[in-house]
Scaffold this motif. Sequence first.
Motif, PDB file in Angstrom:
ATOM      1  N   ARG A 199      40.575  45.171  42.346  1.00 57.61           N
ATOM      2  CA  ARG A 199      41.161  44.503  41.424  1.00 57.61           C
ATOM      3  C   ARG A 199      42.397  43.613  42.039  1.00 57.61           C
ATOM      4  O   ARG A 199      43.378  43.600  41.620  1.00 57.61           O
ATOM      5  N   TRP A 200      41.967  42.541  42.928  1.00 54.67           N
ATOM      6  CA  TRP A 200      42.915  41.946  43.720  1.00 54.67           C
ATOM      7  C   TRP A 200      43.424  40.671  42.659  1.00 54.67           C
ATOM      8  O   TRP A 200      44.339  39.889  42.822  1.00 54.67           O
ATOM      9  N   SER A 201      42.733  40.445  41.420  1.00 52.35           N
ATOM     10  CA  SER A 201      43.102  39.437  40.387  1.00 52.35           C
ATOM     11  C   SER A 201      43.541  40.340  39.313  1.00 52.35           C
ATOM     12  O   SER A 201      43.772  39.672  38.210  1.00 52.35           O
ATOM     13  N   GLY A 202      43.916  41.457  39.445  1.00 50.33           N
ATOM     14  CA  GLY A 202      44.542  42.280  38.196  1.00 50.33           C
ATOM     15  C   GLY A 202      45.750  41.736  37.950  1.00 50.33           C
ATOM     16  O   GLY A 202      46.782  41.475  38.635  1.00 50.33           O
ATOM     17  N   PRO A 203      45.695  41.392  36.452  1.00 54.89           N
ATOM     18  CA  PRO A 203      46.990  40.818  35.821  1.00 54.89           C
ATOM     19  C   PRO A 203      48.181  41.803  35.762  1.00 54.89           C
ATOM     20  O   PRO A 203      49.591  41.462  35.692  1.00 54.89           O
ATOM     21  N   ASP A 204      48.153  42.903  36.183  1.00 53.91           N
ATOM     22  CA  ASP A 204      49.315  44.095  36.086  1.00 53.91           C
ATOM     23  C   ASP A 204      49.538  44.205  37.681  1.00 53.91           C
ATOM     24  O   ASP A 204      48.678  44.428  38.582  1.00 53.91           O
ATOM     25  N   LEU A 229      32.779  47.943  62.098  1.00 51.89           N
ATOM     26  CA  LEU A 229      31.497  48.046  61.773  1.00 51.89           C
ATOM     27  C   LEU A 229      30.819  47.038  62.618  1.00 51.89           C
ATOM     28  O   LEU A 229      29.420  46.926  62.646  1.00 51.89           O
ATOM     29  N   GLY A 230      31.612  45.908  63.043  1.00 53.29           N
ATOM     30  CA  GLY A 230      30.767  44.710  63.697  1.00 53.29           C
ATOM     31  C   GLY A 230      30.086  43.754  62.635  1.00 53.29           C
ATOM     32  O   GLY A 230      29.389  43.006  63.112  1.00 53.29           O
ATOM     33  N   VAL A 231      30.859  43.780  61.546  1.00 53.67           N
ATOM     34  CA  VAL A 231      30.408  42.954  60.551  1.00 53.67           C
ATOM     35  C   VAL A 231      31.478  41.618  60.021  1.00 53.67           C
ATOM     36  O   VAL A 231      32.443  42.101  60.269  1.00 53.67           O
ATOM     37  N   ASP A 232      30.764  40.552  59.807  1.00 55.64           N
ATOM     38  CA  ASP A 232      31.678  39.493  59.779  1.00 55.64           C
ATOM     39  C   ASP A 232      31.727  38.747  58.546  1.00 55.64           C
ATOM     40  O   ASP A 232      32.042  37.798  58.214  1.00 55.64           O
ATOM     41  N   THR A 233      31.029  39.544  57.365  1.00 54.47           N
ATOM     42  CA  THR A 233      30.810  39.058  56.043  1.00 54.47           C
ATOM     43  C   THR A 233      31.120  40.144  55.043  1.00 54.47           C
ATOM     44  O   THR A 233      30.787  41.169  55.131  1.00 54.47           O
ATOM     45  N   ILE A 234      32.081  39.727  54.060  1.00 58.51           N
ATOM     46  CA  ILE A 234      32.184  40.404  52.721  1.00 58.51           C
ATOM     47  C   ILE A 234      31.837  39.385  51.655  1.00 58.51           C
ATOM     48  O   ILE A 234      32.246  38.483  51.505  1.00 58.51           O
ATOM     49  N   GLY A 235      31.081  40.437  50.744  1.00 60.62           N
ATOM     50  CA  GLY A 235      30.681  39.933  49.450  1.00 60.62           C
ATOM     51  C   GLY A 235      31.767  40.699  48.436  1.00 60.62           C
ATOM     52  O   GLY A 235      31.965  41.898  48.613  1.00 60.62           O
ATOM     53  N   THR A 236      32.369  40.010  47.355  1.00 60.68           N
ATOM     54  CA  THR A 236      33.257  40.587  46.279  1.00 60.68           C
ATOM     55  C   THR A 236      33.012  39.943  44.972  1.00 60.68           C
ATOM     56  O   THR A 236      32.228  39.012  44.918  1.00 60.68           O
ATOM     57  N   GLU A 237      33.826  40.329  44.074  1.00 62.83           N
ATOM     58  CA  GLU A 237      34.243  39.723  42.709  1.00 62.83           C
ATOM     59  C   GLU A 237      35.548  39.457  42.695  1.00 62.83           C
ATOM     60  O   GLU A 237      36.436  39.824  43.211  1.00 62.83           O
ATOM     61  N   PHE A 238      35.901  38.452  41.705  1.00 61.19           N
ATOM     62  CA  PHE A 238      37.333  38.068  41.287  1.00 61.19           C
ATOM     63  C   PHE A 238      38.025  39.338  40.744  1.00 61.19           C
ATOM     64  O   PHE A 238      39.005  39.387  40.948  1.00 61.19           O
ATOM     65  N   LYS A 281      34.124  35.938  56.826  1.00 60.57           N
ATOM     66  CA  LYS A 281      33.683  35.195  55.739  1.00 60.57           C
ATOM     67  C   LYS A 281      33.916  35.873  54.542  1.00 60.57           C
ATOM     68  O   LYS A 281      33.156  37.196  54.553  1.00 60.57           O
ATOM     69  N   VAL A 282      34.297  35.591  53.511  1.00 58.73           N
ATOM     70  CA  VAL A 282      34.272  36.091  52.248  1.00 58.73           C
ATOM     71  C   VAL A 282      33.697  35.442  51.068  1.00 58.73           C
ATOM     72  O   VAL A 282      34.144  34.201  51.083  1.00 58.73           O
ATOM     73  N   PHE A 283      32.771  35.921  50.327  1.00 57.54           N
ATOM     74  CA  PHE A 283      31.984  35.245  49.355  1.00 57.54           C
ATOM     75  C   PHE A 283      32.333  35.928  48.040  1.00 57.54           C
ATOM     76  O   PHE A 283      32.233  37.283  48.104  1.00 57.54           O
ATOM     77  N   ILE A 284      32.491  34.994  46.924  1.00 54.71           N
ATOM     78  CA  ILE A 284      33.063  35.722  45.599  1.00 54.71           C
ATOM     79  C   ILE A 284      32.053  35.417  44.500  1.00 54.71           C
ATOM     80  O   ILE A 284      31.617  34.546  44.523  1.00 54.71           O
ATOM     81  N   ASP A 285      31.864  36.396  43.841  1.00 54.05           N
ATOM     82  CA  ASP A 285      30.843  36.353  42.593  1.00 54.05           C
ATOM     83  C   ASP A 285      31.570  36.033  41.426  1.00 54.05           C
ATOM     84  O   ASP A 285      32.453  37.058  41.090  1.00 54.05           O
ATOM     85  N   PRO A 286      31.504  35.107  40.443  1.00 54.29           N
ATOM     86  CA  PRO A 286      31.943  34.918  39.113  1.00 54.29           C
ATOM     87  C   PRO A 286      31.042  36.024  38.342  1.00 54.29           C
ATOM     88  O   PRO A 286      30.076  35.639  37.649  1.00 54.29           O
ATOM     89  N   HIS A 287      31.593  37.303  38.348  1.00 58.76           N
ATOM     90  CA  HIS A 287      31.058  38.479  37.382  1.00 58.76           C
ATOM     91  C   HIS A 287      31.179  38.260  36.077  1.00 58.76           C
ATOM     92  O   HIS A 287      32.120  38.005  35.577  1.00 58.76           O
ATOM     93  N   PRO A 288      30.100  38.542  35.326  1.00 61.90           N
ATOM     94  CA  PRO A 288      30.329  38.779  33.704  1.00 61.90           C
ATOM     95  C   PRO A 288      31.441  39.603  33.491  1.00 61.90           C
ATOM     96  O   PRO A 288      31.483  40.747  33.984  1.00 61.90           O
ATOM     97  N   ASP A 289      32.393  39.261  32.320  1.00 61.77           N
ATOM     98  CA  ASP A 289      33.402  39.895  32.150  1.00 61.77           C
ATOM     99  C   ASP A 289      34.666  39.721  33.063  1.00 61.77           C
ATOM    100  O   ASP A 289      35.456  40.792  33.281  1.00 61.77           O
TER     101      ASP A 289
END
Length: 291
Positions: A76-81, A102-111, A142-150
């Motif tokens: 919840r990095w966009s949490g209003p609290d 882990l040797g990984v250079d990509t993260i996917g996440t949500e708002f 690299k961080v890629f963000i999904d505009p998730h429903p709700d």
Amino acid sequence: MVKIALDPTPFHSTHSLLEFPALAADLGYKYLQMTPHPDLIPFFNHPKGDDDLVKQLKKAVKDAGIQIASTLPVLRWSGPDEDVREAAVRYWKRVIQITADLGVDTIGTEFNGRPERAEESERAFYRSMEELVPIIEKEGIKVFIDPHPDDFVENGLAAWRVIRGINSKNFGMVYVASHTFHMGNQPAKILEVAKGRVGIVHMSDTMDHTASHGLRYITNPPGNAVRVHQHLRIGAGDVNFDEMFQGLKANGFLDNPNSIMCSSVFAENENAREMSIYQREAIEKLIAKHQ
């Protein structure tokens, strides 16, 4: 060739974390997307994997002959609290370290903000960016963000504007096929404006909840603040995959070897093996058709 990855969520009840790499290889996948798991990076809370577990997972991946394409924290990095947001930033720092180890250079996440507190959530998001962007850029992730429903931003074009506002080339967009109708049912336009900055696509289908004058799905009482969406196998819903893939070809996604296309079906755990193989083959056919 686009990286085709398995989301192992359908197998959480039947396999342990360290069994996922061999499972992915057995199903014909060369890549794995590490989505939230209680033993590694759980939903909303502090990562639970220590350095020893991360080393074991890395070895299991190597032994299986596959790779981890990306990690996928949901925090919840966009949490209003403010207390919630500050905690999420602390958790993110550990996620970044686990990903790098882990040797990984990509993260996917949500708002992960709140639609009923959209303005406050956007402020919280950019506040988190002030602290995390320098760390992410330093690690070369690299961080890629999904505009998730709700979420505080659901429309695809609006989501791209928020991502663009970070002003960092290390950030881009996740395009989730089964969120098509929540994003405004405009894949060509979204993929056009976010050209070169869509790094992950989640492959699943859904019925169009806006069809039949909004009566495709009926909730009682009418006007409930709910978001109806599904993660069905490709072809089981209303998503126009040919239109979507034309957009992915036009914006360069299909020609980028770093692009990740992840099977993301959560509706058929009872035949998860067959479904996962079907998904991989369907994705391969769509790529070949539009390549």
